[in-house]
Design an enzyme around this catalytic site. Sequence first.
Site, PDB file in Angstrom:
ATOM      1  CG  ASP A 107      44.914  28.169  36.489  1.00 41.70           C
ATOM      2  OD1 ASP A 107      43.798  27.755  36.881  1.00 41.70           O
ATOM      3  OD2 ASP A 107      45.129  28.511  35.305  1.00 41.70           O
ATOM      4  CB  VAL A 108      42.006  25.229  40.803  1.00 39.29           C
ATOM      5  CG1 VAL A 108      42.336  25.817  42.155  1.00 39.29           C
ATOM      6  CG2 VAL A 108      40.877  26.003  40.114  1.00 39.29           C
ATOM      7  CB  SER A 140      26.285  27.912  43.628  1.00 41.50           C
ATOM      8  OG  SER A 140      25.364  28.968  43.463  1.00 41.50           O
ATOM      9  CE1 TYR A 164      29.402  30.042  39.830  1.00 44.39           C
ATOM     10  CE2 TYR A 164      27.082  29.926  40.408  1.00 44.39           C
ATOM     11  CZ  TYR A 164      28.400  30.092  40.777  1.00 44.39           C
ATOM     12  OH  TYR A 164      28.719  30.291  42.095  1.00 44.39           O
ATOM     13  CB  ALA A 165      23.250  26.395  37.266  1.00 43.55           C
ATOM     14  N   GLY A 206      41.215  29.688  45.896  1.00 44.11           N
ATOM     15  CA  GLY A 206      40.387  30.895  45.776  1.00 44.11           C
ATOM     16  C   GLY A 206      40.445  31.726  47.052  1.00 44.11           C
ATOM     17  CB  ALA A 207      42.740  31.529  49.936  1.00 46.11           C
ATOM     18  N   GLY A 208      42.105  34.242  47.839  1.00 44.25           N
ATOM     19  CA  GLY A 208      42.442  35.652  47.720  1.00 44.25           C
ATOM     20  C   GLY A 208      41.256  36.582  47.845  1.00 44.25           C
ATOM     21  CE  LYS A 258      30.324  27.099  41.700  1.00 43.01           C
ATOM     22  NZ  LYS A 258      31.531  26.921  42.526  1.00 43.01           N
TER      23      LYS A 258
HETATM   24  N1  LIG Z   1      29.370  35.007  46.298  1.00 46.07           N
HETATM   25  C1  LIG Z   1      28.293  34.268  46.112  1.00 46.07           C
HETATM   26  O1  LIG Z   1      27.148  34.763  46.167  1.00 46.07           O
HETATM   27  C2  LIG Z   1      28.426  32.792  45.851  1.00 46.07           C
HETATM   28  C3  LIG Z   1      27.268  32.020  45.927  1.00 46.07           C
HETATM   29  C4  LIG Z   1      27.362  30.661  45.704  1.00 46.07           C
HETATM   30  C5  LIG Z   1      28.571  30.080  45.427  1.00 46.07           C
HETATM   31  N2  LIG Z   1      29.686  30.839  45.356  1.00 46.07           N
HETATM   32  C6  LIG Z   1      30.944  30.154  45.071  1.00 46.07           C
HETATM   33  O2  LIG Z   1      31.874  30.435  46.089  1.00 46.07           O
HETATM   34  C7  LIG Z   1      33.191  30.390  45.556  1.00 46.07           C
HETATM   35  C8  LIG Z   1      33.899  31.678  45.895  1.00 46.07           C
HETATM   36  O3  LIG Z   1      33.204  32.750  45.255  1.00 46.07           O
HETATM   37  P1  LIG Z   1      33.368  34.253  45.731  1.00 46.07           P
HETATM   38  O4  LIG Z   1      32.034  34.851  45.759  1.00 46.07           O
HETATM   39  O5  LIG Z   1      34.234  34.301  46.911  1.00 46.07           O
HETATM   40  O6  LIG Z   1      34.110  34.860  44.445  1.00 46.07           O
HETATM   41  P2  LIG Z   1      35.373  35.826  44.335  1.00 46.07           P
HETATM   42  O7  LIG Z   1      35.438  36.201  42.912  1.00 46.07           O
HETATM   43  O8  LIG Z   1      35.308  36.893  45.362  1.00 46.07           O
HETATM   44  O9  LIG Z   1      36.589  34.847  44.727  1.00 46.07           O
HETATM   45  C9  LIG Z   1      36.965  33.783  43.874  1.00 46.07           C
HETATM   46  C10 LIG Z   1      38.475  33.643  43.949  1.00 46.07           C
HETATM   47  O10 LIG Z   1      38.834  32.538  43.118  1.00 46.07           O
HETATM   48  C11 LIG Z   1      39.994  32.912  42.411  1.00 46.07           C
HETATM   49  N3  LIG Z   1      40.111  32.123  41.188  1.00 46.07           N
HETATM   50  C12 LIG Z   1      39.435  32.277  40.023  1.00 46.07           C
HETATM   51  N4  LIG Z   1      39.872  31.380  39.126  1.00 46.07           N
HETATM   52  C13 LIG Z   1      40.850  30.664  39.721  1.00 46.07           C
HETATM   53  C14 LIG Z   1      41.687  29.615  39.303  1.00 46.07           C
HETATM   54  N5  LIG Z   1      41.632  29.130  38.044  1.00 46.07           N
HETATM   55  N6  LIG Z   1      42.569  29.101  40.186  1.00 46.07           N
HETATM   56  C15 LIG Z   1      42.661  29.581  41.451  1.00 46.07           C
HETATM   57  N7  LIG Z   1      41.910  30.598  41.889  1.00 46.07           N
HETATM   58  C16 LIG Z   1      41.010  31.122  41.038  1.00 46.07           C
HETATM   59  C17 LIG Z   1      39.837  34.397  42.125  1.00 46.07           C
HETATM   60  O11 LIG Z   1      41.085  35.009  41.826  1.00 46.07           O
HETATM   61  C18 LIG Z   1      39.208  34.882  43.423  1.00 46.07           C
HETATM   62  O12 LIG Z   1      40.195  35.299  44.347  1.00 46.07           O
HETATM   63  C19 LIG Z   1      33.059  30.155  44.063  1.00 46.07           C
HETATM   64  O13 LIG Z   1      33.240  28.787  43.797  1.00 46.07           O
HETATM   65  C20 LIG Z   1      31.631  30.578  43.783  1.00 46.07           C
HETATM   66  O14 LIG Z   1      31.112  29.926  42.660  1.00 46.07           O
HETATM   67  C21 LIG Z   1      29.649  32.186  45.564  1.00 46.07           C
END
Ligand SMILES: NC(=O)c1ccc[n+]([C@@H]2O[C@H](COP(=O)([O-])OP(=O)(O)OC[C@H]3O[C@@H](n4cnc5c(N)ncnc54)[C@H](O)[C@@H]3O)[C@@H](O)[C@H]2O)c1
Length: 268
Positions: free
Chosen positions: A72-73, A150, A163-164, A22-24, A167
């Site tokens: 794709d994870v 989360s 989602y919850a 998810g580094a993108g 997590k």
């Molecule tokens: N932003 C928040 O408020 C928040 C809060 C709690 C937890 N999180 C968690 O943090 C993590 C990152 O979230 P974020 O806010 O950066 O979201 P984001 O949407 O900005 O980034 C998520 C990234 O995961 C990639 N992704 C999605 N499905 C994928 C797959 N099957 N394989 C590989 N990559 C995949 C997407 O392309 C995207 O680049 C997630 O697990 C999310 O549940 C986020």
Amino acid sequence: MASGQMVGQAFDLNGKVAVVTGAGSGLGRSSAEILADAGCAVICADVDRESAEATAAVIGAAGGTAAGVAADVADQTVHGHLVELAKSFGGLDVWVNSAGVMAEDKVLDLAESDLDRLIAVNLKGTLFGCQAAGRQMAASGGGSIVNMSSAAMLVPSPRVAAYAMTKGAVVQLTRIMALEVGKLGVRVNAIAPGFVPTKMTSRYYLRPDGTEDEAMKAAVLEPMAKFAPLKRVGEPADIGFAVLYLASPASSYVTGQILSPNGGMAMH
Ligand SMILES: NC(=O)c1ccc[n+]([C@@H]2O[C@H](COP(=O)([O-])OP(=O)(O)OC[C@H]3O[C@@H](n4cnc5c(N)ncnc54)[C@H](O)[C@@H]3O)[C@@H](O)[C@H]2O)c1
């Protein structure tokens, strides 16, 4: 010891190699950049190849070492490839499972297809990453795995049951794996972030054409900020620095824990 030397060593990741899924975007991107800033070579993996490559390019432009790859994870086979890629950079020391997706529906309306998608990415994707990383780290003498949970696992909010649920499961996966692999030198921890504006959370303030509505954004973020004792929402770097702590020697006595950078909005 000279001033700053002990602290520098505790957070030094020079010569180490990390995989970040998810580094993108968002928290994964910030984590990758901060790990690289600490000296780590970073494999930036994302289902969206372009965004993974963009993160790697930013790291490279700042003088770090990174590769951006499509992964794709939810596909169990990709994790082994990511391990092999890390080994070609010198080994595997850190693995961050940040890839995640969201679906919103009330429990009574929750579609099985959405549930399956969230389980595939958030839960199975994290499990597969833990397995591939854990096997390699156990064989090579240790490492640190960081899973993204989360605050939703702690605070019941309407419409995010699927989602919850995933997590919450990540928390128990983290604790049980930590129990099993500690003797092998592998540490496993999770981060439970509060609200951080990213691509994932922008769904609350996107116009139909995909652009952000600033007024709607303010209307969403202000109450979120007020709700937290620290009176602000998170920044991606707030989570990236938590990842750095859990990845680095500074946390060498920490495993099976859930770190909650959330401005104090939930306490446990
Ligand atoms: N932003 C928040 O408020 C928040 C809060 C709690 C937890 N999180 C968690 O943090 C993590 C990152 O979230 P974020 O806010 O950066 O979201 P984001 O949407 O900005 O980034 C998520 C990234 O995961 C990639 N992704 C999605 N499905 C994928 C797959 N099957 N394989 C590989 N990559 C995949 C997407 O392309 C995207 O680049 C997630 O697990 C999310 O549940 C986020």
